[in-house]
Design a protein around this motif. Sequence first.
Motif, mmCIF file in Angstrom:
data_model
loop_
_atom_site.group_PDB
_atom_site.id
_atom_site.type_symbol
_atom_site.label_atom_id
_atom_site.label_comp_id
_atom_site.label_asym_id
_atom_site.label_seq_id
_atom_site.Cartn_x
_atom_site.Cartn_y
_atom_site.Cartn_z
ATOM 1 N N ASP A 136 40.837 70.679 54.498
ATOM 2 C CA ASP A 136 42.089 71.292 54.060
ATOM 3 C C ASP A 136 42.201 72.713 54.593
ATOM 4 O O ASP A 136 43.307 73.228 54.772
ATOM 5 C CB ASP A 136 42.156 71.318 52.530
ATOM 6 N N ILE A 137 41.045 73.350 54.808
ATOM 7 C CA ILE A 137 40.995 74.736 55.279
ATOM 8 C C ILE A 137 39.998 74.858 56.417
ATOM 9 O O ILE A 137 38.898 74.303 56.351
ATOM 10 C CB ILE A 137 40.579 75.702 54.140
ATOM 11 N N LEU A 138 40.389 75.601 57.448
ATOM 12 C CA LEU A 138 39.486 75.927 58.552
ATOM 13 C C LEU A 138 39.461 77.440 58.686
ATOM 14 O O LEU A 138 40.483 78.073 58.964
ATOM 15 C CB LEU A 138 39.988 75.304 59.854
ATOM 16 N N PHE A 139 38.291 78.038 58.464
ATOM 17 C CA PHE A 139 38.105 79.470 58.660
ATOM 18 C C PHE A 139 37.371 79.673 59.983
ATOM 19 O O PHE A 139 36.305 79.086 60.205
ATOM 20 C CB PHE A 139 37.292 80.088 57.526
ATOM 21 N N VAL A 140 37.943 80.525 60.847
ATOM 22 C CA VAL A 140 37.366 80.767 62.164
ATOM 23 C C VAL A 140 36.961 82.229 62.279
ATOM 24 O O VAL A 140 37.790 83.128 62.132
ATOM 25 C CB VAL A 140 38.369 80.417 63.282
ATOM 26 N N ALA A 141 35.680 82.470 62.537
ATOM 27 C CA ALA A 141 35.167 83.833 62.636
ATOM 28 C C ALA A 141 34.660 84.093 64.052
ATOM 29 O O ALA A 141 33.493 83.903 64.372
ATOM 30 C CB ALA A 141 34.039 84.057 61.626
ATOM 31 N N ARG A 142 35.591 84.518 64.900
ATOM 32 C CA ARG A 142 35.241 84.909 66.258
ATOM 33 C C ARG A 142 35.928 86.241 66.531
ATOM 34 O O ARG A 142 36.611 86.783 65.661
ATOM 35 C CB ARG A 142 35.682 83.835 67.264
ATOM 36 N N ALA A 143 35.805 86.784 67.724
ATOM 37 C CA ALA A 143 36.491 88.031 68.053
ATOM 38 C C ALA A 143 38.001 87.802 67.989
ATOM 39 O O ALA A 143 38.484 86.694 68.263
ATOM 40 C CB ALA A 143 36.084 88.489 69.451
ATOM 41 N N SER A 144 38.749 88.858 67.604
ATOM 42 C CA SER A 144 40.198 88.705 67.411
ATOM 43 C C SER A 144 40.911 88.266 68.677
ATOM 44 O O SER A 144 41.952 87.603 68.608
ATOM 45 C CB SER A 144 40.804 90.012 66.905
ATOM 46 N N ASP A 145 40.353 88.610 69.845
ATOM 47 C CA ASP A 145 40.988 88.196 71.098
ATOM 48 C C ASP A 145 40.646 86.749 71.455
ATOM 49 O O ASP A 145 41.146 86.211 72.445
ATOM 50 C CB ASP A 145 40.588 89.128 72.247
ATOM 51 N N THR A 146 39.798 86.141 70.630
ATOM 52 C CA THR A 146 39.404 84.749 70.856
ATOM 53 C C THR A 146 39.882 83.832 69.738
ATOM 54 O O THR A 146 40.420 82.750 69.998
ATOM 55 C CB THR A 146 37.866 84.626 70.957
ATOM 56 N N GLN A 147 39.706 84.257 68.480
ATOM 57 C CA GLN A 147 39.965 83.338 67.371
ATOM 58 C C GLN A 147 41.439 82.956 67.227
ATOM 59 O O GLN A 147 41.772 81.775 67.043
ATOM 60 C CB GLN A 147 39.411 83.886 66.060
ATOM 61 N N GLU A 148 42.353 83.936 67.291
ATOM 62 C CA GLU A 148 43.768 83.611 67.146
ATOM 63 C C GLU A 148 44.273 82.743 68.304
ATOM 64 O O GLU A 148 44.961 81.737 68.063
ATOM 65 C CB GLU A 148 44.609 84.888 67.023
ATOM 66 N N PRO A 149 43.942 83.087 69.567
ATOM 67 C CA PRO A 149 44.361 82.210 70.671
ATOM 68 C C PRO A 149 43.778 80.796 70.562
ATOM 69 O O PRO A 149 44.452 79.818 70.882
ATOM 70 C CB PRO A 149 43.824 82.939 71.913
ATOM 71 N N TRP A 150 42.516 80.698 70.120
ATOM 72 C CA TRP A 150 41.884 79.375 70.010
ATOM 73 C C TRP A 150 42.598 78.518 68.967
ATOM 74 O O TRP A 150 42.898 77.339 69.206
ATOM 75 C CB TRP A 150 40.409 79.526 69.652
ATOM 76 N N ILE A 151 42.885 79.112 67.822
ATOM 77 C CA ILE A 151 43.592 78.368 66.773
ATOM 78 C C ILE A 151 44.974 77.958 67.258
ATOM 79 O O ILE A 151 45.391 76.808 67.092
ATOM 80 C CB ILE A 151 43.714 79.211 65.480
ATOM 81 N N ALA A 152 45.708 78.896 67.860
ATOM 82 C CA ALA A 152 47.061 78.603 68.331
ATOM 83 C C ALA A 152 47.064 77.497 69.380
ATOM 84 O O ALA A 152 47.927 76.608 69.374
ATOM 85 C CB ALA A 152 47.697 79.868 68.892
ATOM 86 N N ARG A 153 46.091 77.545 70.279
ATOM 87 C CA ARG A 153 46.016 76.571 71.376
ATOM 88 C C ARG A 153 45.758 75.161 70.860
ATOM 89 O O ARG A 153 46.279 74.177 71.410
ATOM 90 C CB ARG A 153 44.916 76.986 72.353
ATOM 91 N N HIS A 154 44.959 75.061 69.789
ATOM 92 C CA HIS A 154 44.546 73.740 69.308
ATOM 93 C C HIS A 154 45.122 73.377 67.937
ATOM 94 O O HIS A 154 44.682 72.406 67.329
ATOM 95 C CB HIS A 154 43.016 73.681 69.264
ATOM 96 N N LYS A 155 46.096 74.143 67.490
ATOM 97 C CA LYS A 155 46.646 73.954 66.142
ATOM 98 C C LYS A 155 47.116 72.519 65.898
ATOM 99 O O LYS A 155 46.790 71.913 64.866
ATOM 100 C CB LYS A 155 47.794 74.940 65.915
ATOM 101 N N ASP A 156 47.883 71.974 66.822
ATOM 102 C CA ASP A 156 48.426 70.626 66.628
ATOM 103 C C ASP A 156 47.330 69.570 66.665
ATOM 104 O O ASP A 156 47.374 68.592 65.910
ATOM 105 C CB ASP A 156 49.482 70.331 67.691
ATOM 106 N N GLU A 157 46.346 69.777 67.539
ATOM 107 C CA GLU A 157 45.234 68.817 67.614
ATOM 108 C C GLU A 157 44.383 68.860 66.344
ATOM 109 O O GLU A 157 43.962 67.822 65.829
ATOM 110 C CB GLU A 157 44.340 69.137 68.807
ATOM 111 N N LEU A 158 44.126 70.061 65.868
ATOM 112 C CA LEU A 158 43.281 70.225 64.677
ATOM 113 C C LEU A 158 43.954 69.646 63.442
ATOM 114 O O LEU A 158 43.303 69.025 62.601
ATOM 115 C CB LEU A 158 42.976 71.710 64.456
#
Length: 254
Positions: free
Chosen positions: A164-186
């Motif tokens: 229900d929840i995914l928390f991602v702890a990476r660098a800000s220049d990595t975590q937001e782009p990664w989530i956005a890129r794979h949001k629909d797949e996830l």
Amino acid sequence: MNKNQLKKISTVSIYGISVCRWGMSDTVQYLTDAINSHVPHQVITANPIMVMTALEDPSYMSIMRNAELVVPDGTGVVWAAAKVGQPVQERVAGFDLLHEMLRVGENYQWKVYLLGSTPEVIQETASRLQIQYPMIKIVGYHDGFFGPDEDDTIIQNIRALSPDILFVARASDTQEPWIARHKDELAVPLMMGVGGSFDVISGKSKRAPKVFQKLRAEWLYRLLREPTRYRRMLALPQFVVKVLRDKDNVTKLT
């Protein structure tokens, strides 16, 4: 409940980024409804450094504008909203929001997946959160040291566990782009970047003392502990100067 039935978010535009004006309570209620709607939501905890990055990088700006919810994590963002005459109710710190969602989530026995940091930190974080919130189900975790060639495997693993929840702890220049890129797949109802939160939860580092939090100077505490961050922190005064210079155009500029 579907996305159209969710409460309309009250926002203030900071350089074209719609920042939520709600306080913690309303934010948690909205995200609770969002999780129960099963509609993927990317939550960004915005600070001045991220806003300045977005102003310099169109792709990052697009990510922030397209997120389903942007909360005012940084004190500078709270200040800017007040400066343009559309104040937010309060600062909504990502670290606190993480804990509030887990606290509420115990009532629903939500499933949570943790992604990021080092193998030792992520394992300790998972263990501590499971003890602190026993009714939450930590269904999986993975460290943040992986490249694009491993994305598909990690995404499929997350999808199979259906958190229900995914928390991602990476660098800000990595975590937001990664989530956005794979949001629909996830397809996870709540996906949020939490930066260094796992380091604090695991005990690897400490959060700023209450006095720094009350003075809205957590950034100063981090700088004192990690002087090498000074280059990154230069974005803070740059943001203040830009807002003061742009004045009434802050909410209009895109």
